[in-house]
Write an enzyme that holds these catalytic residues in place. Structure first.
Site, short mmCIF file in Angstrom:
data_model
loop_
_atom_site.label_atom_id
_atom_site.label_comp_id
_atom_site.label_asym_id
_atom_site.label_seq_id
_atom_site.Cartn_x
_atom_site.Cartn_y
_atom_site.Cartn_z
N SER B 144 -88.39 13.46 -9.72
CA SER B 144 -89.26 13.01 -8.63
C SER B 144 -89.29 11.47 -8.59
CB SER B 144 -90.65 13.63 -8.82
OG SER B 144 -91.37 13.60 -7.63
N ASP B 298 -87.68 23.31 -3.32
CA ASP B 298 -88.47 22.08 -3.14
C ASP B 298 -88.78 21.87 -1.66
OD1 ASP B 298 -89.36 19.34 -3.18
OD2 ASP B 298 -88.26 19.04 -5.04
N HIS B 327 -91.07 22.06 -6.02
CA HIS B 327 -91.03 20.75 -6.65
C HIS B 327 -91.71 20.75 -8.01
CE1 HIS B 327 -90.34 16.45 -6.62
NE2 HIS B 327 -91.56 16.29 -7.07
#
Lengths: 352, 352
Positions: B144, B298, B327
């Site tokens: 991320s 995601d 995610h």
């Protein structure tokens, strides 16, 4: 009651208010004088068997159907069918929190009762039967919350629906959709100007309504819509200009309590409440020839959720609409959108 | 400065604070005494060429890497490598708005300057070089916002990175991600208790932090995570219990200004600022053997955004991780997750 000029003929063109009288509600309580705002296109034939019902979505009205979906060049052809668009309860044109007055004065604003998709459909059936004498429908079609209403028709009044086309919406609301709607609700009610629903103008809640628009921006369009800058096709020069010139004014014009009424209804949409929670049994009631029409880029009514329900629905087939806009492709912005809808609805209407 | 017990050894175990001195910032201003919280695993060899850098994500710390990713049974094996996890600036353990004091007293709370991903990477490079004498890294890996930092290393210090593995994150933040982060930010700053960043405790902003958690629930997990009730694997009995027992406490313990510092950084992540906006030119600088690792479910770093960047990155290959969590699969909750990461990292570490 609040005088909100957005909910007027000036903004929504021609429509009629038709009372279906007292509407007792699934969740308890009633609307003493339930008025439905309807727009009709075409002519009801003598046999009264050429009617199509169009249902509306969250924040939507008959307007978008009039402007995008209905016309002599479309499947929803008023030269052939009598098309009735019925605005949902709480949507701002039909009886809604912000306009409850007269006989409905006791249920205004924060006192408006919880409305179910089923309440809308009961009111719609009554209106069609009592006001127009319509007993069967050639087609019920609607998008998003309109799809929820379409499924409710299929399950509640199977003998009355010859064909059905839910677009970008499900028969049983998903937990993800529940959480999404919860985030939308919280954006509004957290605004100090909301005052537990007793604001004096939607302008008091403008910050909350803008945040609500901001969350729609994330989920209503696809990631690719933003990446490809599809908003340029709408003559905006930046995503910020698109938000400020389109999505924010769209929602800030609306009434917060009306949006919340629809949000609750959306969250609790579930045809399986007719069958003790058995979704297969509920959808199994369907007798309509059905086309289930998801949009491939939809972030919150994804194709697979439609596939699951399609597999449980007799006489149904899945047709996926390709639209980079995602859920808000329903607005018909992409030039390729309405042609796909027309094709699927024409194919459906050609079935015997 | 606020004393927030969450950012302590009690909650985060062992870590060391290492100062890299004054850090001048890309956006202007500086951090007079930039302290980075680091956790190390394994032993740096004499040649100082067995180091791996792990970068952290929004709201994360070294803790999740220690507990899930690092160990003798994992690719990030401390028996073989010297693994340094560096907590990002603004993350609450390193110098951050809520803990700025002493030499940093002038930049506390709402006065904290805007931090770029590049500022973190400059500080990390300095720390590794000056504190440990590390000139080259066997691997840079992070998820991320940690992927954003990984890409920044690849572009800014190509000669120093032998291998790279950005997980579930992009080199150039997307407009959709910008809007998603904006919605997260607005959930916090709209709380009257936020007081323009001058609250006296994160508890003053608990309503905003809960709304922030609610938006994470919609985007952080996949639609299918909620539909399949995957939270049951975490011993919760309802999605509401999961929110109240997991996602809300996770975020309400944190400092609002710290989250906002990270959110701004995330929104503005873009390696193409090194090359006048030319993303291909920026990624073209990469010299590391690279595995780009998106998670298939995601919602906001979708696979296709990784594919686009992979195509522009020399020496890179795409490996898609299958995880219904979406995610937040990064947390390693699914038993099948870490095995996939280990496989891809082992394959990468086996390259010469």
């Amino acid at each position: 009651m609040i005088d909100n000029p957005y909910y007027s003929h000036e903004f929504h063109g021609d429509y009629d208010l038709v009372s279906v009288g007292r509407l007792d509600l699934e969740e308890g309580g009633s609307i003493p004088d339930c008025q439905l705002a309807i727009a009709t296109f075409g002519t009801l034939n003598e046999a009264k068997d050429n009617a199509i019902l169009v249902t509306t979505w969250y924040s939507g009205s008959h307007q978008i159907f009039r402007d995008v979906y209905i016309g002599p060049d479309h499947a929803l052809n008023p030269d052939k069918y009598f098309i009735v668009v019925i605005n949902q309860i709480g949507g701002g044109l039909s009886t809604s929190p912000h306009n409850a007055a007269g006989a409905n004065a006791d249920i205004g604003m924060s006192r408006f009762p919880c409305i179910r998709i089923g309440d809308d459909v009961v009111a719609q059936e009554r209106l069609l039967r009592e006001h127009f004498g319509i007993e069967t429908l050639q087609l019920v079609v609607g998008g998003s919350m309109g799809a929820q209403q379409t499924y409710e028709w299929m399950v509640r009044f199977p003998g009355k629906v010859r064909r059905a086309a839910p677009i970008a919406g499900t028969a049983q609301n998903t937990p993800h959709d529940f959480l999404y709607t919860k985030a939308l609700v919280e954006a509004i009610i957290s605004d100090p100007g909301f005052k537990d629903g007793e604001y004096s103008s939607n302008a008091d809640v403008i910050d909350g309504l803008k945040r609500h628009a901001g969350i729609w921006a994330v989920m209503g369009f696809s990631t690719e819509f933003w990446k490809q800058e599809v908003w340029r096709a709408l003559q905006f020069e930046s995503k910020e200009a698109f938000m400020e010139g389109f999505l924010e004014p769209y929602f800030t014009a609306m009434d917060p309590n009306d949006l919340l009424c629809m949000a609750w209804k959306w969250q609790h949409g579930d045809v399986a409440r007719h069958t003790g929670g058995d979704l297969a049994a509920a959808l199994g009631r369907n007798e309509a020839t059905t086309r289930i029409l998801p949009i491939n880029e939809d972030m919150f009514f994804p194709v697979r959720d439609h596939e699951t329900e399609q597999a449980l629905t007799p006489k149904s087939e899945l047709r996926v609409i390709d639209d980079v806009l995602g859920h808000l492709g329903l607005f018909g912005v992409a030039p390729t959108y309405i042609g796909q809808v027309d094709q699927h609805l024409n194919e459906l209407l050609a079935t015997s």
